[in-house]
Scaffold this motif. Structure first.
Motif, PDB file in Angstrom:
ATOM      1  N   ARG A 424       0.868  -1.346   0.064  1.00 12.58           N
ATOM      2  CA  ARG A 424       0.062  -0.019   0.066  1.00 12.58           C
ATOM      3  C   ARG A 424       0.668   1.204   0.102  1.00 12.58           C
ATOM      4  NH1 ARG A 424      -5.115   0.777   0.500  1.00 12.58           N
ATOM      5  NH2 ARG A 424      -5.574  -1.308   1.031  1.00 12.58           N
ATOM      6  N   ALA A 425       1.848   1.211   0.798  1.00 16.35           N
ATOM      7  CA  ALA A 425       2.617   2.519   1.015  1.00 16.35           C
ATOM      8  C   ALA A 425       3.595   2.683  -0.404  1.00 16.35           C
ATOM      9  CB  ALA A 425       3.813   2.211   2.000  1.00 16.35           C
ATOM     10  N   LEU A 426       3.875   1.663  -0.977  1.00 23.50           N
ATOM     11  CA  LEU A 426       4.657   1.616  -2.327  1.00 23.50           C
ATOM     12  C   LEU A 426       3.621   1.599  -3.472  1.00 23.50           C
ATOM     13  CD1 LEU A 426       8.001   0.226  -1.678  1.00 23.50           C
ATOM     14  CD2 LEU A 426       7.187   2.334  -0.920  1.00 23.50           C
ATOM     15  N   LYS A 427       2.519   1.315  -3.180  1.00 23.50           N
ATOM     16  CA  LYS A 427       1.496   1.343  -4.349  1.00 23.50           C
ATOM     17  C   LYS A 427       1.984   0.389  -5.360  1.00 23.50           C
ATOM     18  CE  LYS A 427       0.312   6.507  -3.946  1.00 23.50           C
ATOM     19  NZ  LYS A 427       1.561   6.658  -3.284  1.00 23.50           N
ATOM     20  N   ALA A 428       1.810  -0.918  -4.628  1.00 25.15           N
ATOM     21  CA  ALA A 428       2.029  -2.247  -5.625  1.00 25.15           C
ATOM     22  C   ALA A 428       0.941  -2.704  -5.843  1.00 25.15           C
ATOM     23  CB  ALA A 428       3.268  -3.158  -4.897  1.00 25.15           C
ATOM     24  N   SER A 429       0.588  -2.676  -7.086  1.00 21.17           N
ATOM     25  CA  SER A 429      -0.972  -3.209  -7.632  1.00 21.17           C
ATOM     26  C   SER A 429      -0.729  -3.858  -8.908  1.00 21.17           C
ATOM     27  CB  SER A 429      -1.992  -2.378  -7.561  1.00 21.17           C
ATOM     28  OG  SER A 429      -1.260  -1.204  -8.430  1.00 21.17           O
ATOM     29  N   VAL A 430      -1.877  -4.730  -9.087  1.00 20.49           N
ATOM     30  CA  VAL A 430      -1.951  -5.315 -10.483  1.00 20.49           C
ATOM     31  C   VAL A 430      -3.638  -5.245 -10.779  1.00 20.49           C
ATOM     32  CG1 VAL A 430      -0.316  -6.956 -10.075  1.00 20.49           C
ATOM     33  CG2 VAL A 430      -2.420  -7.566  -9.573  1.00 20.49           C
ATOM     34  N   LEU A 431      -3.608  -5.510 -12.116  1.00 21.18           N
ATOM     35  CA  LEU A 431      -4.900  -5.465 -12.672  1.00 21.18           C
ATOM     36  C   LEU A 431      -5.482  -6.872 -12.236  1.00 21.18           C
ATOM     37  CD1 LEU A 431      -5.246  -3.473 -15.939  1.00 21.18           C
ATOM     38  CD2 LEU A 431      -5.606  -2.687 -13.621  1.00 21.18           C
ATOM     39  N   GLY A 432      -6.811  -6.965 -11.648  1.00 20.99           N
ATOM     40  CA  GLY A 432      -7.385  -8.369 -11.491  1.00 20.99           C
ATOM     41  C   GLY A 432      -8.186  -8.579 -12.639  1.00 20.99           C
ATOM     42  N   ASP A 433      -8.963  -9.795 -12.383  1.00 18.93           N
ATOM     43  CA  ASP A 433      -9.640 -10.143 -13.649  1.00 18.93           C
ATOM     44  C   ASP A 433     -10.739  -9.524 -13.926  1.00 18.93           C
ATOM     45  OD1 ASP A 433     -11.316 -10.943 -11.446  1.00 18.93           O
ATOM     46  OD2 ASP A 433     -11.141 -13.246 -12.009  1.00 18.93           O
ATOM     47  N   ASP A 434     -11.172  -8.459 -13.104  1.00 17.26           N
ATOM     48  CA  ASP A 434     -12.473  -7.641 -13.130  1.00 17.26           C
ATOM     49  C   ASP A 434     -11.565  -6.204 -13.719  1.00 17.26           C
ATOM     50  OD1 ASP A 434     -11.016  -6.911 -11.122  1.00 17.26           O
ATOM     51  OD2 ASP A 434     -12.414  -6.853  -9.607  1.00 17.26           O
ATOM     52  N   SER A 435     -10.361  -6.348 -14.245  1.00 13.42           N
ATOM     53  CA  SER A 435      -9.873  -5.158 -14.798  1.00 13.42           C
ATOM     54  C   SER A 435      -9.616  -4.264 -13.842  1.00 13.42           C
ATOM     55  CB  SER A 435     -10.457  -4.837 -16.171  1.00 13.42           C
ATOM     56  OG  SER A 435     -10.590  -5.684 -16.996  1.00 13.42           O
ATOM     57  N   LYS A 436      -9.843  -4.439 -12.502  1.00 14.69           N
ATOM     58  CA  LYS A 436      -9.757  -3.246 -11.641  1.00 14.69           C
ATOM     59  C   LYS A 436      -8.428  -3.358 -10.705  1.00 14.69           C
ATOM     60  CE  LYS A 436     -14.584  -2.340 -10.527  1.00 14.69           C
ATOM     61  NZ  LYS A 436     -15.680  -3.012  -9.586  1.00 14.69           N
ATOM     62  N   GLU A 437      -7.849  -2.217 -10.551  1.00 15.62           N
ATOM     63  CA  GLU A 437      -6.485  -2.254  -9.909  1.00 15.62           C
ATOM     64  C   GLU A 437      -6.559  -2.886  -8.407  1.00 15.62           C
ATOM     65  OE1 GLU A 437      -4.113   1.082 -10.930  1.00 15.62           O
ATOM     66  OE2 GLU A 437      -3.443   0.990  -8.965  1.00 15.62           O
ATOM     67  N   GLN A 438      -5.744  -3.462  -8.008  1.00 15.80           N
ATOM     68  CA  GLN A 438      -5.611  -4.044  -6.525  1.00 15.80           C
ATOM     69  C   GLN A 438      -4.370  -4.111  -6.188  1.00 15.80           C
ATOM     70  OE1 GLN A 438      -8.250  -7.678  -6.863  1.00 15.80           O
ATOM     71  NE2 GLN A 438      -7.802  -8.334  -4.813  1.00 15.80           N
ATOM     72  N   ILE A 439      -4.339  -3.779  -4.725  1.00 14.87           N
ATOM     73  CA  ILE A 439      -3.211  -3.561  -3.806  1.00 14.87           C
ATOM     74  C   ILE A 439      -2.888  -5.163  -3.740  1.00 14.87           C
ATOM     75  CG2 ILE A 439      -2.258  -2.842  -1.721  1.00 14.87           C
ATOM     76  CD1 ILE A 439      -2.413  -0.753  -3.491  1.00 14.87           C
ATOM     77  N   LEU A 440      -1.607  -5.387  -3.495  1.00 16.07           N
ATOM     78  CA  LEU A 440      -0.992  -6.686  -3.475  1.00 16.07           C
ATOM     79  C   LEU A 440      -1.140  -6.960  -1.774  1.00 16.07           C
ATOM     80  CD1 LEU A 440       1.694  -7.025  -5.892  1.00 16.07           C
ATOM     81  CD2 LEU A 440      -0.515  -7.966  -6.197  1.00 16.07           C
ATOM     82  N   THR A 441      -1.226  -8.288  -1.524  1.00 12.54           N
ATOM     83  CA  THR A 441      -1.194  -8.835  -0.279  1.00 12.54           C
ATOM     84  C   THR A 441       0.294  -9.483  -0.171  1.00 12.54           C
ATOM     85  OG1 THR A 441      -3.403  -8.912   0.202  1.00 12.54           O
ATOM     86  CG2 THR A 441      -2.120 -10.100   1.455  1.00 12.54           C
ATOM     87  N   MET A 442       0.955  -9.216   1.054  1.00 11.55           N
ATOM     88  CA  MET A 442       2.274  -9.686   0.972  1.00 11.55           C
ATOM     89  C   MET A 442       2.656 -10.575   2.271  1.00 11.55           C
ATOM     90  SD  MET A 442       4.814  -6.487   0.481  1.00 11.55           S
ATOM     91  CE  MET A 442       6.150  -7.415   0.659  1.00 11.55           C
ATOM     92  N   GLY A 443       3.614 -11.681   1.999  1.00  9.26           N
ATOM     93  CA  GLY A 443       3.950 -12.515   3.224  1.00  9.26           C
ATOM     94  C   GLY A 443       5.562 -12.386   3.246  1.00  9.26           C
TER      95      GLY A 443
END
Length: 573
Positions: A424-443
């Motif tokens: 979230r802080a670094l705005k790491a996101s991808v497009l999902g299968d709904d073509s919407k931008e989504q923030i990644l979840t990390m481990g």
RNA sequence: CGGGGUGUAGCGCAGUCUGGUAGCGCACCACACUGGGGGUGUGGGGGUCAGAGGUUCGAAUCCUCUCAUCCCGACCA
């Protein structure tokens, strides 16, 4: 490897400044040398073990589907400013400037760099999940580096970072990493436990630590004797024993003089009561600089990690100074008690279950005897009692099965479900299968590689030196000759065996130095090579070679013709 | 950062209190003996006594400061 072509540098006596056994043995066995505080050179002998540990980790990580990368150890400050850790991290972060006066740090960890990498490289949900790892040198400017490579400033770490669209997906990878860690530490030949852990400052949800069990461990771990439950003592909750506390008895509340008796031990001795029948009241700083009283049974210890998680208590936990206690509560710390105390009072439930107990009277030199919560305290409510004590040996296991025993461990691995703090802080996101931008979840998943080496020694040594688990021994087999210089048959046999052993793939250290055999034995035992064969005139006259395992008490003789199959079987190539 | 130590040869230490030639053991080099559990002898090499300043005829030793390092507390793989 022939010793004459290797570099062996053993010490008879441990350097005076090495305190813990692994540090002493690593120095004596010629594995490491100190360059400066918390900085160590890995010598050829030590490096062989370090590389074996790395390789096992690498193989298992690869098997798990993680992908190896290598990131720079020097990182630009901008990334750390984006995550706001440039200001949060404190002096442990080694900061530097380049010739253009731009700010950098030496990486203590790589969440920022990997997140930056992923936000630039990963575009689509179709590329997820992904798990990148590296084995790399970190630097943390520890306040007090100590115990050799166990807590060095510069150290080698395997760090992995996984990226996901959903928490469910993260949980799956987390489980895979959990299993991978079990495989890694099993292959390393170590006795270890996975324990539930505090998520600490890195933040996030689920977290497990992996501990190598050793007497000298810095962490205490609580285990159930009946189930798989294991947790860091810092985290382990303590269950309430009763639904309702013990009811009051007839004895009246009594105020008694306890001149100059301040500590629990002193008061117990003075009043002839057991510490479990006394209540201790600790004054800590609350939110907004108020004072808060934490009440525990006299024989219990405060768990600061649990206490500072309570809403009213300041985080990090801070004890009130004597002056503030005196000014605001009217007496010195040694005489504080919960009765008529003018501040917020939080009672540990074990203390809340006491009846007819002793407590401070809030008047210097006085305590109360025969106190009872329901009778003597206004508004006492057992249901609001809290869990703030350290779990102890014999307590009921938090999962309700069996009771707890406590062992010490060395933390060698830690896995976290990070969530979206960095993405979230670094705005790491991808497009999902709904073509919407989504923030990644990390481990994120770490193993202290250099620390594993020290921890393995802490768990495996005797009065003669190290006893390596075979998987990480610098060499698997010692080939020692008795008086080779004077015996042609010994020399010939050694050369023949050495050549045949090399053909098997067994890693042998052939000690071809012209030294007395006692010296050779001492050196090889110190280094901790798990298997040893000795070639001598005495043995050869009977057609025998002598074999001894490092942990064996007795040597055995093996006919010359059978020695190679014997070794293959022992060492299981 | 607080509290407590320690800095003398590669390692382990004595010498410092009470100022007067820089020592011991191990390791190292040479030779000889020895040869199944850190052996023996003889002969060697190696130190800016952490550094700087001061006191003194003279400082490893006394004084001041600095540095390094270790141990005990809060952080972490």
């Amino acid at each position: 490897m022939r010793v004459s072509q290797f570099f062996l540098s053993t010490l008879k006596e441990p350097p005076a400044d090495a305190e813990v056994i692994s540090h002493q043995l690593m120095l004596r066995a010629g594995m490491i040398r100190r360059l400066a505080a918390g900085l160590y050179t890995w010598m050829p002998m030590g490096l062989r073990t370090l590389r074996k540990v790395e390789n096992i980790i690498r193989e298992e990580m690869n098997k798990s589907g993680a992908i190896e990368v290598l990131m720079p150890s020097i990182q630009p400050s901008e990334l750390w400013q984006e995550s706001e850790r440039w200001d949060q991290y404190g002096p442990e972060l080694l900061r530097l400037h380049d010739r253009h006066n731009r700010e950098f740090c030496y990486g203590p960890t790589h969440e920022e760099v990997i997140t930056d990498f992923v936000r630039k490289e990963i575009r689509s949900y179709k590329q997820l999940p992904v798990n990148f790892y590296q084995i790399q040198t970190k630097f943390r400017d520890e306040i007090r580096p100590r115990f050799g490579v166990m807590r060095a400033r510069e150290f080698s770490m395997k760090d992995a970072y996984s990226f996901h669209l959903s928490k469910e997906c993260l949980a799956k990878t987390y489980q895979i990493m959990f299993d991978t860690y079990q495989n890694i530490f099993t292959r390393l030949g170590l006795e270890f436990r996975a324990v539930e852990a505090d998520t600490g400052s890195i933040g996030g949800n689920a977290s497990h630590e992996f501990h190598v069990l050793a007497e000298s461990g810095e962490d205490a771990i609580a285990f159930s004797n009946k189930s798989n439950y294991a947790a860091n003592v810092e985290l382990a909750p303590v269950n309430k024993v009763n639904d309702t506390p013990t009811t009051q008895k007839e004895n009246k509340l009594e105020k008694i003089a306890t001149p100059n008796q301040h500590t629990i031990e002193e008061v117990c001795a003075f009043l002839q009561v057991d510490a479990s029948q006394i209540v201790k009241t600790l004054i800590v700083i609350g939110e907004n600089d108020t004072l808060i009283a934490l009440v525990l049974r006299g024989d219990h210890e405060l768990n600061a990690v649990k206490a500072q998680k309570l809403a009213d208590v300041a985080d990090p936990l801070e004890f009130a100074c004597e002056k503030d206690i005196q000014d605001q509560l009217g007496c010195k710390p040694g005489s504080i008690g919960p009765l008529n105390l003018n501040c917020t009072i939080l009672i540990d439930h074990a203390a809340a279950e006491l009846a007819n107990f002793v407590c401070g009277a809030n008047e210097d030199g006085f305590h109360h005897k025969e106190a009872n919560w329901h009778r003597d305290f206004n508004n006492f409510d057992y249901d609001t009692s809290v869990d703030i004590r350290k779990i102890i040996e014999g307590d009921a296991s938090p999962d309700g099965e069996g009771s707890v025993s406590i062992k010490r461990g060395i933390e060698v691995g830690h896995i976290f479900q990070l969530g979206d703090k960095y993405s979230r802080a670094l705005k790491a996101s991808v497009l999902g299968d709904d073509s919407k931008e989504q923030i990644l979840t990390m481990g994120c998943y770490g193993i202290g590689v250099t620390r594993v080496v020290a921890a393995a020694i802490e768990q495996n040594f005797d009065e003669h030196g190290i006893i390596w688990p075979q998987a990480i021994a610098p060499f698997e087999l010692s080939l020692i000759a008795v008086n080779m210089k004077k015996s042609n048959q010994v020399q010939t046999m050694c050369e023949r065996l050495y050549s045949e052993i090399q053909d098997t793939g067994i890693e042998a250290l052939f000690d071809d130095r012209e030294l007395r055999v006692g010296l050779l034995f001492k050196d090889h035992e110190l280094i901790g090579i798990p298997h040893r064969i000795v070639v001598s005139d005495r043995g050869l006259e009977q057609g025998n070679i002598e074999y001894k395992g490092r942990a064996d008490t007795e040597a055995q003789t093996v006919p010359v013709d059978e020695i190679i199959p014997f070794l293959k079987n022992k060492i299981k190539i």
